[in-house]
Design a protein around this motif. Sequence first.
Motif, PDB file in Angstrom:
ATOM      1  N   ARG A  46      -2.798   3.620 -15.157  1.00 49.62           N
ATOM      2  CA  ARG A  46      -1.978   4.537 -16.075  1.00 49.62           C
ATOM      3  C   ARG A  46      -2.481   5.918 -15.979  1.00 49.62           C
ATOM      4  N   GLY A  47      -4.035   5.915 -15.647  1.00 45.19           N
ATOM      5  CA  GLY A  47      -4.367   7.435 -15.677  1.00 45.19           C
ATOM      6  C   GLY A  47      -4.270   8.165 -14.538  1.00 45.19           C
ATOM      7  N   ILE A  48      -4.004   7.506 -13.459  1.00 44.60           N
ATOM      8  CA  ILE A  48      -3.845   8.127 -12.245  1.00 44.60           C
ATOM      9  C   ILE A  48      -2.526   7.905 -11.802  1.00 44.60           C
ATOM     10  N   PRO A  49      -1.899   9.198 -11.174  1.00 47.52           N
ATOM     11  CA  PRO A  49      -0.422   9.118 -10.702  1.00 47.52           C
ATOM     12  C   PRO A  49      -0.648   8.037  -9.585  1.00 47.52           C
ATOM     13  N   ASP A  50       0.641   7.490  -9.584  1.00 47.21           N
ATOM     14  CA  ASP A  50       0.509   6.201  -8.363  1.00 47.21           C
ATOM     15  C   ASP A  50       0.563   6.550  -7.202  1.00 47.21           C
ATOM     16  N   ILE A  51       1.128   7.883  -6.686  1.00 42.64           N
ATOM     17  CA  ILE A  51       1.145   8.540  -5.390  1.00 42.64           C
ATOM     18  C   ILE A  51      -0.202   8.680  -4.843  1.00 42.64           C
ATOM     19  N   VAL A  52      -1.308   9.120  -5.637  1.00 34.06           N
ATOM     20  CA  VAL A  52      -2.176   9.608  -5.237  1.00 34.06           C
ATOM     21  C   VAL A  52      -3.171   8.336  -5.120  1.00 34.06           C
ATOM     22  N   PHE A  68      -5.108   7.279  -0.830  1.00 38.29           N
ATOM     23  CA  PHE A  68      -6.153   6.951  -0.175  1.00 38.29           C
ATOM     24  C   PHE A  68      -6.626   5.666  -0.300  1.00 38.29           C
ATOM     25  N   HIS A 118       2.771  12.574 -14.280  1.00 39.38           N
ATOM     26  CA  HIS A 118       2.133  11.871 -13.139  1.00 39.38           C
ATOM     27  C   HIS A 118       3.266  12.271 -12.070  1.00 39.38           C
ATOM     28  N   THR A 163       3.336  15.243  -9.559  1.00 36.51           N
ATOM     29  CA  THR A 163       2.673  15.261  -8.132  1.00 36.51           C
ATOM     30  C   THR A 163       3.557  15.240  -7.078  1.00 36.51           C
ATOM     31  N   PRO A 216      -9.569  11.637  -4.859  1.00 37.91           N
ATOM     32  CA  PRO A 216     -10.100  11.270  -6.134  1.00 37.91           C
ATOM     33  C   PRO A 216     -10.598  12.208  -6.838  1.00 37.91           C
ATOM     34  N   VAL A 270      -8.268  14.719  -7.467  1.00 39.12           N
ATOM     35  CA  VAL A 270      -6.918  14.634  -8.171  1.00 39.12           C
ATOM     36  C   VAL A 270      -6.713  13.690  -9.210  1.00 39.12           C
ATOM     37  N   ALA A 271      -7.277  12.611  -8.942  1.00 35.76           N
ATOM     38  CA  ALA A 271      -7.411  11.499  -9.723  1.00 35.76           C
ATOM     39  C   ALA A 271      -7.983  11.669 -11.123  1.00 35.76           C
ATOM     40  N   PHE A 305      -6.636  14.031 -13.247  1.00 35.34           N
ATOM     41  CA  PHE A 305      -5.459  13.506 -13.902  1.00 35.34           C
ATOM     42  C   PHE A 305      -5.823  12.528 -15.010  1.00 35.34           C
ATOM     43  N   ILE A 306      -6.846  11.894 -14.802  1.00 37.98           N
ATOM     44  CA  ILE A 306      -7.305  11.138 -15.753  1.00 37.98           C
ATOM     45  C   ILE A 306      -7.543  11.803 -17.186  1.00 37.98           C
ATOM     46  N   THR A 337      -4.348  12.899 -18.793  1.00 35.80           N
ATOM     47  CA  THR A 337      -3.977  11.599 -19.351  1.00 35.80           C
ATOM     48  C   THR A 337      -4.352  11.552 -20.809  1.00 35.80           C
TER      49      THR A 337
END
Lengths: 293, 275, 240
Positions: free
Chosen positions: A77-83, A87, B193, B196, B231, B233-234, B237-238, B241
């Motif tokens: 939920r925190g990370i956009p699925d595309i990102v 990787f 999200h 992006t 990571p 970017v992740a 985004f966390i 969020t």
Amino acid sequence: MFSSCVDPSSLQGLNWLSCYLTTGKHIDFYWSFLTVLTLLVVTAPTALAFGFGGAMLARSPHLPLRILGKGYTAMVRGIPDIVFFLFFVIALDQSIEWLVHQVRCPDWTDPIRNGLEFRVCPQAKVPQNSSPQVWHSIYGFVLAVITFALVFGAFAANVLYGAMQAVPRAQLETAEAYGMNHGQVFRRVLVPQMWVYALPGLSNLWMILIKATPLLFLLGVQDIVYWARELGGAKTAVYAFPHPDWRLYYFLALLVFYLAMTKFSEVVLTRVQNRLSHGQATAAGEAQRKAAT
Amino acid sequence: MSCLQTIADYGLRSIGIGERLLPKTDFSLCQQFTLIGSGLIWNVYFGVFALLCGFVFANALALAKASRHAVARKPAEWFIFVFRGSPLFIQFFLAYEALVLLPREGIDLFGIVFEVSWLSRAWAGALIVLFLNTAAYSAEIFYGALRSIPKGDLEAADAYGISGWSRFMRIQWPTMMRLAWPAYTNEAIFLFHATTLVFFSGFPAFGQRGDALYYASYFVDKTFNPFTPYPIVAFYFILLTLALIWIFGAINRRLNRHLPSNERSKIKLRPQIIR
Amino acid sequence: MKKLILTTALLALTAGAASAQTIRLGTEGAYPPYNFINDAGEVDGFEREVGDKLCELAALTCEWVTTDWDGIIPNLQSGNYDVIIAGMNITAERAEVLAFTQNYIPPATSAYMALSADTDVMGGVVSAQTGTVQSAHVAASGATLVEFATPDETVAAVRNGEADAVFADKDYLVPILEQSGGQFAWAGEEVQIGDGVGMGLRKSDTELRDKFDAAIATMKADGSLNTLIVKWFGDKVATY
């Protein structure tokens, strides 16, 4: 395909179009629709299994397991699925090859990570370099399925966790009063009852999954988006069928495809929902009963 | 070069302030964090403006969908179906392809020429798509909430002689918001999200000004190593969020402040929407 | 990165079946006439012919794989194929991470193509493909760079007015300009970038690189490489 298509430059109008739409490339395009459907069919149950595991972990009485389960659902939920897609597939691919490498080439002395290079022994390549291309395609597809299933499994875990919580507490207490142990309560009472509560969430998830399939092309599978882009681009005379930029039309076709898929799923899911609600002690079931009398 | 200097040079690079050229050597962690963070400005921009405009339009759409008149209901239903039924990825693409077809010299309306070429730029075109998209999703959420307003509330309003517009503003709308808020929070998260995807499908980046993911792929392209930039970017985004959950949670508490604490609807984060 | 294994199922079964080693050749498949996917769905173009010939000379079994341009180097590094043969210019930047063979296309010119010849290519908006030597050149030139993922889109951007000019390998633009019916014209100065087009390999694959190097030398010596260059790019371009 047709014998009249041998010399495309001599064709006109409809003839040209019918030949154009049946080139080998277009056949590949049509097959790629099947790829997308296969992905949906394979991913849905896999994601459900992942979700089931995640929901069970999140309900576990042991704290570490519970943290694992909740962390899994929170992560996506925190990370956009595309990102995540970008990787994760390479990471998965490399960890598989690394594991195979450990098994097959214990005597390998060269470093696996050499600067930017990732290098395992030739025997550890999955699939083998010499294996036919179709295996490489299948392997790529399987990686895509696993990635999709992981992401959507986290969503499914959310839904199933909520559904498990929604089963009336009294039902479980009654079962316990009958002397069932923890596992029996789970298998015989909780799981059979939770599906009614889970279905709306799961059908929502199915719709989301349909709409996530264009991301397949980020995972390196030649899907409909890949082919639409490739076929639609302007073609010079080096191709047998030169044409200007037609991507708009190809993408419109994709739009229609997705809308049709959504509509079809909606109709089917409404039916299933009605069937499942039949005779249930829920608002929907009650409404059905009243309508019948 | 110190990290502070890097931040000064590249912190606002995504909106065209600072160094003109992107780093070509080094690619230190500091550079990666700074540039990707700078790209995040665009994600926030798209998310915030699409949400704000989408919220207003979604209310109108939800009312139209709940309308008894087919003239209002049918268009709203179709709009919601098209935008909810197709992938955002494809919507971006189609929107870009359609927007570049607009005449470059502008549209002549009654002698006044309207410049329209800016519509195909990401800041406008992608914002429009995201706006329409989130409006459709939110409208469905609001519509559902509108239909689940307790019958008693409306009957009470009737009994007090509250009707028409004031019944909507004072009774229906606040209840609708209260019921819809948890699901709407999810929509907001997934909208952020979805930002992006802007520079990833369809819309091109001008002058190397892009969003977080754009700079992440720049670094992957330069360092050939996907395991650091993505990571990052992740990570960003966390944080984003968490901030969203906090803001929406505060609004939720305000919406529910009249209820006894055990009846308040907690925000349950469910995967309502991704595209 | 993103393209793990894009799959165009084509088997380039070359002669010399005795060789056990299968080499996977990675290309983009969207850069005619260098490499493209023809209407039968197979990799075609100058590089297809050169690649097949080189594999034959080096007695290797080769197989073609297509992948997106922006993931072409990471995918090589993680071993999804062994050789990049995709119109890739040899540059110092890339040579730091790749081992290049000698070039099989002489240093080529990059050119600006625009709707009219007097377009300002140094101050206007210029489109180029993401992650190419051309895009780096435009970014440094003072023009506003607009980036697209595929070469085809960069040309489309000029056609629909998003960009004033496109900057790409001249050999890629030539057929487009010739068949545009006067819509396009060359603009600005032509630029020499890079040391020609070569095959890119992992740095640790020195043995394989030497094989291809030798094969390219053979093709240069017997003139067969020139024949292919003339066949695909016309007789006005530089040969060996």
